[in-house]
Design an enzyme around this catalytic site. Sequence first.
Site, PDB file in Angstrom:
ATOM      1  N   ASN A 192       0.857  -1.197   0.000  1.00  0.00           N
ATOM      2  CA  ASN A 192       0.000   0.000   0.000  1.00  0.00           C
ATOM      3  C   ASN A 192       0.886   1.238   0.000  1.00  0.00           C
ATOM      4  OD1 ASN A 192      -2.387   1.633   0.423  1.00  0.00           O
ATOM      5  ND2 ASN A 192      -1.774   1.821   2.569  1.00  0.00           N
ATOM      6  N   HIS A 215       0.755   5.107   1.464  1.00  0.00           N
ATOM      7  CA  HIS A 215       0.023   5.995   2.362  1.00  0.00           C
ATOM      8  C   HIS A 215       0.615   7.398   2.231  1.00  0.00           C
ATOM      9  CE1 HIS A 215      -2.594   6.953   5.691  1.00  0.00           C
ATOM     10  NE2 HIS A 215      -1.614   7.696   6.159  1.00  0.00           N
TER      11      HIS A 215
HETATM   12  C1  GAR Z   1      -2.789   8.924  -2.963  1.00  0.00           C
HETATM   13  O1  GAR Z   1      -2.241  10.103  -2.454  1.00  0.00           O
HETATM   14  C2  GAR Z   1      -2.583   7.778  -1.988  1.00  0.00           C
HETATM   15  O2  GAR Z   1      -1.419   7.896  -1.235  1.00  0.00           O
HETATM   16  C3  GAR Z   1      -3.794   7.917  -1.123  1.00  0.00           C
HETATM   17  O3  GAR Z   1      -4.840   8.219  -1.999  1.00  0.00           O
HETATM   18  C4  GAR Z   1      -4.312   9.027  -3.063  1.00  0.00           C
HETATM   19  C5  GAR Z   1      -4.852   8.495  -4.367  1.00  0.00           C
HETATM   20  O4  GAR Z   1      -4.511   9.345  -5.423  1.00  0.00           O
HETATM   21  N1  GAR Z   1      -4.034   6.707  -0.370  1.00  0.00           N
HETATM   22  C6  GAR Z   1      -4.538   6.700   0.848  1.00  0.00           C
HETATM   23  O5  GAR Z   1      -4.898   7.708   1.431  1.00  0.00           O
HETATM   24  C7  GAR Z   1      -4.642   5.313   1.489  1.00  0.00           C
HETATM   25  N2  GAR Z   1      -4.906   5.432   2.893  1.00  0.00           N
HETATM   26  P1  GAR Z   1      -4.726   8.879  -6.925  1.00  0.00           P
HETATM   27  O6  GAR Z   1      -6.137   8.271  -7.026  1.00  0.00           O
HETATM   28  O7  GAR Z   1      -4.607  10.125  -7.751  1.00  0.00           O
HETATM   29  O8  GAR Z   1      -3.678   7.864  -7.248  1.00  0.00           O
END
Ligand code: GAR
Length: 189
Positions: free
Chosen positions: A102, A104
């Site tokens: 994952n 984060h």
């Molecule tokens: C990313 O910043 C990722 O790190 C985060 O969601 C975003 C998705 O961006 N993930 C989390 O918060 C998981 N807990 P994207 O859809 O543009 O790739």
Amino acid sequence: MKRIVLFASGSGSNVENIEHYFRENPEVSISCVLSNKRDAKVFERCNRLNLNALCFNKHSFYGSDCVLNILKSLNPDLIVLAGFLWKIPDNLISSYPNKIINIHPALLPKYGGKGMYGMHVHEAVKNNNEAETGITIHFVNENYDEGAIIKQAKVDLNPIDTPEMIAEKVHHLEYEHFPKVIEQVLMGT
Ligand code: GAR
């Protein structure tokens, strides 16, 4: 040939970046992108990029082996959560030990746990006047955001940075590091 399955819930900019990174690599293929959100922008990207994509609902994920059976049929070497916001159920964790990673958008263990995702993380970082933030790439275990850390990267913050500006800085780190870490982990599988 190594096979990756991606999970995404939102915009999918990381999915697109990962696809771009591996596009010219004949040793790695993205078998499918799985999403819990029917109207997520990631589906538009998958259409444009000619990536297989499937949507599943809560019951398929938590109340049955439906998603597990899809994964079994895809036989991935690595499962990558690229902006996926649901907790991974135990049937998947036990079937794929050390094969789910994952990303984060903060420096875990800070700003992790339930409710800490996407802009919520960057707003909390802003509210606490942090001087830096970053990304954490980690293995997924049964506890939210607590699996072994593979890589962290940091970025400095300015007091005037808005949560949106923090998000942009963090996304930049994600694009730079996530595909490389995926490649390294894949080579060890
Ligand atoms: C990313 O910043 C990722 O790190 C985060 O969601 C975003 C998705 O961006 N993930 C989390 O918060 C998981 N807990 P994207 O859809 O543009 O790739």
